[in-house]
Design an enzyme around this catalytic site. Structure first.
Site, PDB file in Angstrom:
ATOM      1  N   GLY A  11       0.837  -1.198   0.000  1.00 38.41           N
ATOM      2  CA  GLY A  11       0.000   0.000   0.000  1.00 38.41           C
ATOM      3  C   GLY A  11       0.871   1.247   0.000  1.00 38.41           C
ATOM      4  O   GLY A  11       1.846   1.307   0.734  1.00 38.41           O
ATOM      5  N   ARG A  72       0.632  -5.091  -5.711  1.00 33.20           N
ATOM      6  CA  ARG A  72       0.550  -6.316  -4.916  1.00 33.20           C
ATOM      7  C   ARG A  72       0.992  -7.427  -5.858  1.00 33.20           C
ATOM      8  O   ARG A  72       0.468  -7.548  -6.970  1.00 33.20           O
ATOM      9  CB  ARG A  72      -0.885  -6.565  -4.457  1.00 33.20           C
ATOM     10  CG  ARG A  72      -1.512  -5.373  -3.756  1.00 33.20           C
ATOM     11  CD  ARG A  72      -1.352  -5.417  -2.257  1.00 33.20           C
ATOM     12  NE  ARG A  72      -2.077  -4.303  -1.645  1.00 33.20           N
ATOM     13  CZ  ARG A  72      -1.783  -3.807  -0.455  1.00 33.20           C
ATOM     14  NH1 ARG A  72      -0.812  -4.296   0.264  1.00 33.20           N
ATOM     15  NH2 ARG A  72      -2.492  -2.813   0.042  1.00 33.20           N
ATOM     16  N   ASP A 103       4.852  -4.228   6.316  1.00 37.41           N
ATOM     17  CA  ASP A 103       5.409  -5.501   6.793  1.00 37.41           C
ATOM     18  C   ASP A 103       5.370  -6.597   5.726  1.00 37.41           C
ATOM     19  O   ASP A 103       6.235  -7.469   5.708  1.00 37.41           O
ATOM     20  CB  ASP A 103       4.773  -5.939   8.116  1.00 37.41           C
ATOM     21  CG  ASP A 103       3.259  -6.001   8.049  1.00 37.41           C
ATOM     22  OD1 ASP A 103       2.681  -5.669   6.992  1.00 37.41           O
ATOM     23  OD2 ASP A 103       2.655  -6.395   9.063  1.00 37.41           O
ATOM     24  N   THR A 125       4.160   3.114   5.337  1.00 40.57           N
ATOM     25  CA  THR A 125       2.743   2.713   5.418  1.00 40.57           C
ATOM     26  C   THR A 125       2.033   3.669   6.367  1.00 40.57           C
ATOM     27  O   THR A 125       2.644   4.149   7.318  1.00 40.57           O
ATOM     28  CB  THR A 125       2.568   1.258   5.924  1.00 40.57           C
ATOM     29  OG1 THR A 125       1.204   1.069   6.317  1.00 40.57           O
ATOM     30  CG2 THR A 125       3.433   0.973   7.141  1.00 40.57           C
ATOM     31  N   ASP A 127      -0.238   2.719   8.311  1.00 36.81           N
ATOM     32  CA  ASP A 127      -0.795   1.917   9.405  1.00 36.81           C
ATOM     33  C   ASP A 127       0.033   1.953  10.700  1.00 36.81           C
ATOM     34  O   ASP A 127      -0.459   1.552  11.751  1.00 36.81           O
ATOM     35  CB  ASP A 127      -0.949   0.459   8.962  1.00 36.81           C
ATOM     36  CG  ASP A 127      -1.912   0.325   7.781  1.00 36.81           C
ATOM     37  OD1 ASP A 127      -2.803   1.176   7.664  1.00 36.81           O
ATOM     38  OD2 ASP A 127      -1.762  -0.627   6.996  1.00 36.81           O
ATOM     39  N   ASP A 129       2.325  -0.043  11.589  1.00 33.46           N
ATOM     40  CA  ASP A 129       2.313  -1.412  12.137  1.00 33.46           C
ATOM     41  C   ASP A 129       3.606  -2.183  11.869  1.00 33.46           C
ATOM     42  O   ASP A 129       3.614  -3.406  11.885  1.00 33.46           O
ATOM     43  CB  ASP A 129       1.124  -2.186  11.538  1.00 33.46           C
ATOM     44  CG  ASP A 129       1.193  -2.276  10.015  1.00 33.46           C
ATOM     45  OD1 ASP A 129       2.033  -1.585   9.417  1.00 33.46           O
ATOM     46  OD2 ASP A 129       0.407  -3.039   9.435  1.00 33.46           O
ATOM     47  N   ARG A 171      -5.263  -1.562   9.286  1.00 36.60           N
ATOM     48  CA  ARG A 171      -5.183  -3.033   9.224  1.00 36.60           C
ATOM     49  C   ARG A 171      -5.356  -3.623  10.621  1.00 36.60           C
ATOM     50  O   ARG A 171      -6.401  -3.473  11.202  1.00 36.60           O
ATOM     51  CB  ARG A 171      -3.856  -3.473   8.589  1.00 36.60           C
ATOM     52  CG  ARG A 171      -3.809  -3.093   7.124  1.00 36.60           C
ATOM     53  CD  ARG A 171      -3.426  -4.263   6.293  1.00 36.60           C
ATOM     54  NE  ARG A 171      -1.999  -4.430   6.314  1.00 36.60           N
ATOM     55  CZ  ARG A 171      -1.309  -5.021   5.355  1.00 36.60           C
ATOM     56  NH1 ARG A 171      -1.915  -5.519   4.309  1.00 36.60           N
ATOM     57  NH2 ARG A 171      -0.006  -5.112   5.450  1.00 36.60           N
TER      58      ARG A 171
HETATM   59  P1  ADP Z   1       2.534  -3.953   2.734  1.00 34.74           P
HETATM   60  O1  ADP Z   1       3.977  -3.949   2.339  1.00 34.74           O
HETATM   61  O2  ADP Z   1       1.941  -2.580   2.658  1.00 34.74           O
HETATM   62  O3  ADP Z   1       2.304  -4.644   4.058  1.00 34.74           O
HETATM   63  P2  ADP Z   1       1.498  -6.308   1.290  1.00 34.74           P
HETATM   64  O4  ADP Z   1       1.248  -7.089   2.507  1.00 34.74           O
HETATM   65  O5  ADP Z   1       0.514  -6.349   0.189  1.00 34.74           O
HETATM   66  O6  ADP Z   1       1.716  -4.749   1.598  1.00 34.74           O
HETATM   67  O7  ADP Z   1       2.897  -6.794   0.691  1.00 34.74           O
HETATM   68  C1  ADP Z   1       3.438  -6.171  -0.459  1.00 34.74           C
HETATM   69  C2  ADP Z   1       4.108  -7.157  -1.347  1.00 34.74           C
HETATM   70  O8  ADP Z   1       5.209  -7.789  -0.669  1.00 34.74           O
HETATM   71  C3  ADP Z   1       3.226  -8.325  -1.797  1.00 34.74           C
HETATM   72  O9  ADP Z   1       2.365  -7.997  -2.849  1.00 34.74           O
HETATM   73  C4  ADP Z   1       4.303  -9.321  -2.228  1.00 34.74           C
HETATM   74  O10 ADP Z   1       4.827  -8.981  -3.491  1.00 34.74           O
HETATM   75  C5  ADP Z   1       5.397  -9.108  -1.168  1.00 34.74           C
HETATM   76  N1  ADP Z   1       5.250 -10.103  -0.086  1.00 34.74           N
HETATM   77  C6  ADP Z   1       4.320 -10.127   0.901  1.00 34.74           C
HETATM   78  N2  ADP Z   1       4.457 -11.227   1.686  1.00 34.74           N
HETATM   79  C7  ADP Z   1       5.492 -11.935   1.180  1.00 34.74           C
HETATM   80  C8  ADP Z   1       6.154 -13.158   1.534  1.00 34.74           C
HETATM   81  N3  ADP Z   1       5.735 -13.901   2.568  1.00 34.74           N
HETATM   82  N4  ADP Z   1       7.198 -13.557   0.784  1.00 34.74           N
HETATM   83  C9  ADP Z   1       7.617 -12.826  -0.269  1.00 34.74           C
HETATM   84  N5  ADP Z   1       7.054 -11.674  -0.647  1.00 34.74           N
HETATM   85  C10 ADP Z   1       6.011 -11.219   0.044  1.00 34.74           C
END
Ligand code: ADP
Length: 319
Positions: A11, A72, A103, A125, A127, A129, A171
């Site tokens: 995000g 994403r 995260d 972010t 959030d 978090d 979140r």
């Molecule tokens: P944020 O970074 O804001 O928490 P997301 O949770 O959507 O957002 O994570 C962003 C991107 O990071 C995901 O679309 C994916 O490409 C990558 N990602 C998330 N979790 C994993 C994971 N367990 N292993 C590898 N890449 C990941």
């Protein structure tokens, strides 16, 4: 180290551009080359990579969103996809990567680090978090946005003796809701870190109205309950018009505040300094107003941001 890459992922948040600018200009001032990777991990996989110059980051310090785009890309959880990403990085001669995101994005950076490719995480972010930092980039900008929405709703709620429920982002983190409830003078802050008892809330609001309250403002973090359903229940119990407002993505946009611009600039330059010093697999944070760095694997696996019990308690006394 001669060449580094930077990407934004997950995000978006206001101040990501200032962080990119910090990385780019911090690196150029140390005679490193910087490559921008577009659309997060997806661009890494698709080789959407471009050399950046000082000019590439002109006129972005004041802009919300991210000039590099974000996506994403759940496929990044697959090792084969990540191997291709590392191959692309090596093809350009990029030796290390700065990842700006939440995260989830840290998880991707952690995986690359475990595969021997050094990454530095910068917390971007709204959030708040992310482990290892008191503030994430964008949190305080989003907070101001929530507060101005509360102020506006207060004006009209007060005129119409209406009860307002406002759904706030975050979140699984209640920081935005708690801080906004204090700064906006809301009566209730329903957050994921605390048990939620719907009937207790409805009765509390009804009692306030019975005791002569003109109106009521209730903040609820997203993913806890359906705020429209809740408003129907409160309206039925109190006989007062009750409206729910889901603030949604407006909270993620807008010009970053001064704090977020300065924080993002500091973190961007600091991340580059860490790479120059030979650090990899770290995540950057600000704790007690000092820049710090932690092991990114340890941060993801073992650390959680502690819930701000003190702020929550203070809020409870002010309602
Ligand atoms: P944020 O970074 O804001 O928490 P997301 O949770 O959507 O957002 O994570 C962003 C991107 O990071 C995901 O679309 C994916 O490409 C990558 N990602 C998330 N979790 C994993 C994971 N367990 N292993 C590898 N890449 C990941």
């Amino acid at each position: 180290i001669k060449k580094i890459g930077v990407l934004t992922s997950g995000g978006d948040s206001p101040g990501m551009n200032a962080a990119i600018r910090g990385v780019v200009r911090g690196a150029l001032s140390e005679n490193l080359e910087v490559y921008g990777i577009y659309d997060g991990y997806q661009g890494l996989y698709e080789d959407n990579i471009e050399l950046l110059t000082r000019r590439s980051v002109s006129d972005v310090i004041n802009r919300g969103g991210t000039m590099l785009g974000s996506a994403r890309f759940p496929q990044f959880k697959e090792e084969e996809i990540r191997l291709k990403a590392i191959e692309n990085l090596k093809k350009h001669g990029i030796e290390a990567l700065v990842v700006i995101g939440g995260d989830g994005s840290y998880m991707g950076a952690k995986c690359l680090t475990e595969m021997g490719y050094p990454c530095i995480g910068i917390p971007g972010t709204i959030d708040n978090d992310v482990p290892g930092t008191d503030y994430t980039i964008g949190f305080l900008t989003a907070l101001n946005c929530v507060i101005s929405a509360i102020d506006r709703l207060r004006d009209t709620s007060s005129s119409h003796r209406r009860i307002s429920i406002i759904e706030v982002m975050g979140r699984h983190c209640g920081d935005l809701t708690i801080a906004a409830s204090i700064a906006g003078g809301a009566e209730y802050a329903i957050v994921p870190e605390k048990p939620y008892d719907e009937s207790e809330l409805v009765e509390g609001v009804a009692e306030g109205i019975a005791n002569g309250k003109k109106h009521s403002i209730i903040l609820v973090t997203e993913h806890i309950t359906d705020v429209h359903e809740l408003s129907k229940k409160i309206e039925a119990r109190t006989g007062r018009e009750t409206r729910a407002t889901v603030l949604g993505h407006v909270q993620r946009g807008g010009a970053p505040t001064a704090f977020d611009r300065v924080l993002a600039s500091r973190m961007g330059v600091y991340a580059v300094d860490l790479l120059i010093q030979g650090f990899g697999g770290r995540c950057v944070g600000i704790q007690k107003d000092e820049l710090v760095h932690h092991d990114i694997i340890d941060a993801i696996e073992n650390k959680r941001r502690p819930f701000n019990e003190e702020l929550y308690r203070i809020g409870q006394k002010l309602f």
